[in-house]
Enzyme design. Sequence first.
Site, PDB file in Angstrom:
ATOM      1  N   GLY A  16      65.180 -53.480  -8.946  1.00 44.05           N
ATOM      2  CA  GLY A  16      66.588 -53.446  -8.568  1.00 44.05           C
ATOM      3  C   GLY A  16      67.241 -52.146  -8.999  1.00 44.05           C
ATOM      4  N   ARG A  77      60.883 -53.460  -4.713  1.00 46.89           N
ATOM      5  CA  ARG A  77      59.956 -54.271  -5.499  1.00 46.89           C
ATOM      6  C   ARG A  77      58.609 -54.261  -4.784  1.00 46.89           C
ATOM      7  NH1 ARG A  77      64.958 -56.619  -6.431  1.00 46.89           N
ATOM      8  NH2 ARG A  77      65.400 -56.949  -8.647  1.00 46.89           N
ATOM      9  N   ASP A 108      61.983 -54.906 -16.292  1.00 45.15           N
ATOM     10  CA  ASP A 108      60.790 -55.465 -16.927  1.00 45.15           C
ATOM     11  C   ASP A 108      59.566 -55.444 -16.014  1.00 45.15           C
ATOM     12  OD1 ASP A 108      61.982 -57.342 -15.271  1.00 45.15           O
ATOM     13  OD2 ASP A 108      61.501 -59.047 -16.531  1.00 45.15           O
ATOM     14  N   THR A 130      68.374 -51.598 -15.860  1.00 46.41           N
ATOM     15  CA  THR A 130      68.661 -52.875 -15.212  1.00 46.41           C
ATOM     16  C   THR A 130      70.046 -53.333 -15.628  1.00 46.41           C
ATOM     17  OG1 THR A 130      68.124 -55.238 -15.188  1.00 46.41           O
ATOM     18  CG2 THR A 130      67.308 -53.970 -17.053  1.00 46.41           C
ATOM     19  N   ASP A 132      71.093 -56.237 -15.881  1.00 42.89           N
ATOM     20  CA  ASP A 132      71.063 -57.526 -16.580  1.00 42.89           C
ATOM     21  C   ASP A 132      70.886 -57.403 -18.094  1.00 42.89           C
ATOM     22  OD1 ASP A 132      71.250 -58.683 -14.084  1.00 42.89           O
ATOM     23  OD2 ASP A 132      69.123 -59.152 -13.931  1.00 42.89           O
ATOM     24  N   ASP A 134      68.177 -57.444 -19.640  1.00 44.04           N
ATOM     25  CA  ASP A 134      67.259 -58.547 -19.931  1.00 44.04           C
ATOM     26  C   ASP A 134      65.917 -58.066 -20.475  1.00 44.04           C
ATOM     27  OD1 ASP A 134      66.439 -57.356 -17.597  1.00 44.04           O
ATOM     28  OD2 ASP A 134      66.119 -59.218 -16.497  1.00 44.04           O
ATOM     29  N   ARG A 176      69.360 -63.248 -13.595  1.00 47.75           N
ATOM     30  CA  ARG A 176      68.458 -64.334 -13.194  1.00 47.75           C
ATOM     31  C   ARG A 176      67.826 -65.016 -14.407  1.00 47.75           C
ATOM     32  NH1 ARG A 176      65.760 -61.541  -9.924  1.00 47.75           N
ATOM     33  NH2 ARG A 176      63.904 -61.107 -11.166  1.00 47.75           N
TER      34      ARG A 176
END
Length: 324
Positions: A16, A77, A108, A130, A132, A134, A176
């Site tokens: 992303g 992706r 990741d 990213t 996020d 995450d 997500r």
Amino acid sequence: MAEQKKLKLGVLTSGGDAPGMNAAIRSVVRTAHHYGIRSYGIKTGYEGLFAGDIEEIDHADVSGIIHRGGTILRTARCAQMMTEEGQKKAAEIIKILRLDAIVIIGGDGSFRGALALSKLGVNVMAIPATIDLDMDCTDYTIGFDTAVNTAADAIIRIRDTSSSHERCSVVEVMGRNSGRLAIMCGLVGGAEEVLIPENPVDTSSVIEQVLHNRSQGKHHNLIVVAEGVGNSNKLAKEIERVLGIEARATVLGHFQRGGTPTARDRMHATIMGYTAVKGIVDDEKSKAVVYRHGKHVLLDIEEATTAKKEYSPRLYDMTKILAI
């Protein structure tokens, strides 16, 4: 005396997109130019590597991009990169291209691809990007600050109109597998409740919270939901059905990915890009550039991909305390 061979460096953005990726690309290319390293841009991430979509880029090619959202190299992706066969093929292509190292900018999944390449003899430098946040190996990822600011601006606008109509607002943000973006958006947006994957809260508890808030004189309630929890429209309809008050759901979606990166994202991206290339110059092998305890440092790529950070409820608890 024979001229010393110039190092060749590949750079790609994967997964992303995140605001600040262009600033990282610019930093990588210009730092490489300073040290006499030739840079090659690989288009559309690992997909472009398999397709041979690669071209040399110089310091002048990255002028005027530090403030631009998205990524000039484009991104995607890549399912092929998740297979052992695909990973071996990618490593072979890199060797055929005679790239001495490759800088991979992404999240990741991109880091797992970088780890696989490193085990096949490719020297990789991975930069976390990213929205996020995450990734447990780092305290900061490129794009997070811009996404928080973008979402917070939308949340405040939604709050303004919902307050006028005494509605309950359910706002879904991205994230997500992680609720870090949602927690921060809830904190700066003044949310009464934040629903995240790490801390499940059932619908009945949310409805009880809204009812309690209204009994305390609150005419508007804001609930922030992480993408990984989802069902925002269903939650809004249930609140409306049970309590008889108007409730609206807004899913911000990919709106959060775009826009000019904030100064903070540009700053981190620039330092991380420089640190990655400097690591190559200093003969570091297969590292990730991470931000820990206020410093940008190099971490072994395997450690970066396997790091686990325990969920802390501190920010969630803070949100709840400040909401009432």
